[in-house]
Design an enzyme around this catalytic site. Structure first.
Site, mmCIF file in Angstrom:
data_model
loop_
_atom_site.group_PDB
_atom_site.id
_atom_site.type_symbol
_atom_site.label_atom_id
_atom_site.label_comp_id
_atom_site.label_asym_id
_atom_site.label_seq_id
_atom_site.Cartn_x
_atom_site.Cartn_y
_atom_site.Cartn_z
ATOM 1 N N MET A 167 51.306 26.997 4.428
ATOM 2 C CA MET A 167 51.837 26.960 5.804
ATOM 3 C C MET A 167 51.777 28.363 6.405
ATOM 4 O O MET A 167 52.104 29.340 5.725
ATOM 5 C CB MET A 167 53.294 26.487 5.792
ATOM 6 C CG MET A 167 53.497 25.142 5.120
ATOM 7 S SD MET A 167 55.190 24.581 5.336
ATOM 8 C CE MET A 167 55.204 23.149 4.244
ATOM 9 N N MET A 197 48.192 23.583 6.058
ATOM 10 C CA MET A 197 48.943 23.402 7.313
ATOM 11 C C MET A 197 48.840 24.705 8.094
ATOM 12 O O MET A 197 49.816 25.448 8.263
ATOM 13 C CB MET A 197 50.393 23.019 6.989
ATOM 14 C CG MET A 197 50.484 21.591 6.473
ATOM 15 S SD MET A 197 52.067 21.216 5.720
ATOM 16 C CE MET A 197 51.738 21.703 4.034
ATOM 17 N N ASP A 223 52.201 11.698 2.153
ATOM 18 C CA ASP A 223 52.933 12.926 1.857
ATOM 19 C C ASP A 223 54.155 13.038 2.756
ATOM 20 O O ASP A 223 54.024 13.095 3.978
ATOM 21 C CB ASP A 223 51.989 14.114 2.095
ATOM 22 C CG ASP A 223 52.663 15.457 1.876
ATOM 23 O OD1 ASP A 223 53.771 15.504 1.313
ATOM 24 O OD2 ASP A 223 52.061 16.479 2.270
HETATM 25 O O1 LIG Z 1 53.588 18.915 3.284
HETATM 26 C C1 LIG Z 1 54.734 18.690 3.064
HETATM 27 C C2 LIG Z 1 55.764 19.009 4.057
HETATM 28 O O2 LIG Z 1 55.133 19.518 5.155
HETATM 29 C C3 LIG Z 1 55.097 18.017 1.818
HETATM 30 O O3 LIG Z 1 54.138 18.190 0.802
HETATM 31 C C4 LIG Z 1 56.475 18.164 1.288
HETATM 32 O O4 LIG Z 1 56.592 19.288 0.499
HETATM 33 C C5 LIG Z 1 56.849 16.939 0.538
HETATM 34 O O5 LIG Z 1 58.149 17.060 0.091
HETATM 35 P P1 LIG Z 1 59.092 15.821 -0.152
HETATM 36 O O6 LIG Z 1 59.226 15.119 1.176
HETATM 37 O O7 LIG Z 1 58.416 14.952 -1.152
HETATM 38 O O8 LIG Z 1 60.346 16.430 -0.626
#
Ligand SMILES: O=C(CO)[C@@H](O)[C@H](O)COP(=O)(O)O
Length: 248
Positions: A39, A78, A202
């Protein structure tokens, strides 16, 4: 037959103070891939890490022996300029470079590399990623319709076709958010059109939400807090896998 289940814990929820060990432990607990959340504070309102950290954790997990094999680093980019970072992540040990559709057009700031390679759209970016020996994934945010992907998935040039589609089930940026079941029609439609495609989901996946995602046809399951926050991560990984397997 739908593709095999792939469980990819998101290391965003891992202990960053001992990230290498967290990665190797998770693979030993039965994970197939590691989902590596990159990110940039622009594309999403959060910052994580870049190539140096991926380079540091790579030796803790054996490289996959075949495409999509155990130990795959599934880097979810991201970031606002995905074309700019392809080579750096390839050198760092990324196996699957998954960029966002929304960030892949030429209206984004150009890098010198992008100008020379003429990477101005998702298909060109996929070809570029493949040319560097990685698999390519394309992700869509909750507000993006799945049908924008058909033209890309149907490309006659195989180099331009992604190896995986990621349907976000939360707004990208943070772990621990609530799963969005209204994203499932996108997964269902993609699965109907592309029975053999790797379709990843995801955000908010857990033992409570996996059935809905598996019913829709998702086979690559990212789970962060559900795995890293569990008392017995191997049991969670097993249950996620069984849910997908039972729908094949
Ligand atoms: O890309 C992302 C968030 O932007 C994900 O990969 C989160 O890290 C998933 O986390 P959980 O919702 O499973 O806790």
């Amino acid at each position: 037959m739908a593709p095999a289940p792939i469980i990819a814990p998101s290391i965003l929820s891992a202990d960053f103070a001992s990230l290498g060990k967290a990665c190797s432990d998770t693979i030993a607990q039965g994970a197939d891939w590691l989902h590596v959340d990159i990110m940039d504070g622009h594309f999403v309102p959060n910052l994580t890490f870049g190539p140096p950290v991926v380079t540091m954790i790579r030796p803790h997990v054996e490289r996959p022996k075949e495409a999509f094999g155990k130990g795959t680093f599934d880097c979810h980019m991201m970031i606002a300029e995905p074309k700019k970072w392809v080579k750096d992540f390839q050198k760092a040990g990324c196996d699957l470079y998954c960029f966002h559709y929304e960030a892949a057009f030429s209206s984004n700031a150009e890098s010198p590399e992008a100008r020379t390679e003429e990477i101005t759209n998702p298909k060109a970016l996929i070809k570029y990623i493949h040319g560097l020996g990685m698999r390519a994934g394309i992700a869509i945010k909750p507000g993006t319709k799945h049908d924008v992907l058909y033209e890309i998935l149907d490309s006659e040039n195989k180099d331009e076709v992604p190896d995986m589609v990621l349907v976000m089930t939360v707004e990208p940026g943070f772990g621990g958010q609530k799963f969005m079941p209204d994203m499932m029609p996108k997964v269902e439609a993609l699965r109907k059109h592309y029975p053999e495609l790797n379709i990843e989901v995801d955000g908010g996946l857990s033992e409570k939400t996996i059935d809905v995602a598996a019913d829709a046809g998702a086979n690559v399951i990212v789970a962060g807090s559900a795995v890293f926050g569990a008392e017995d991560p191997s049991d969670v990984i097993k249950k996620l896998r069984e849910a997908v397997e039972s729908r094949r």
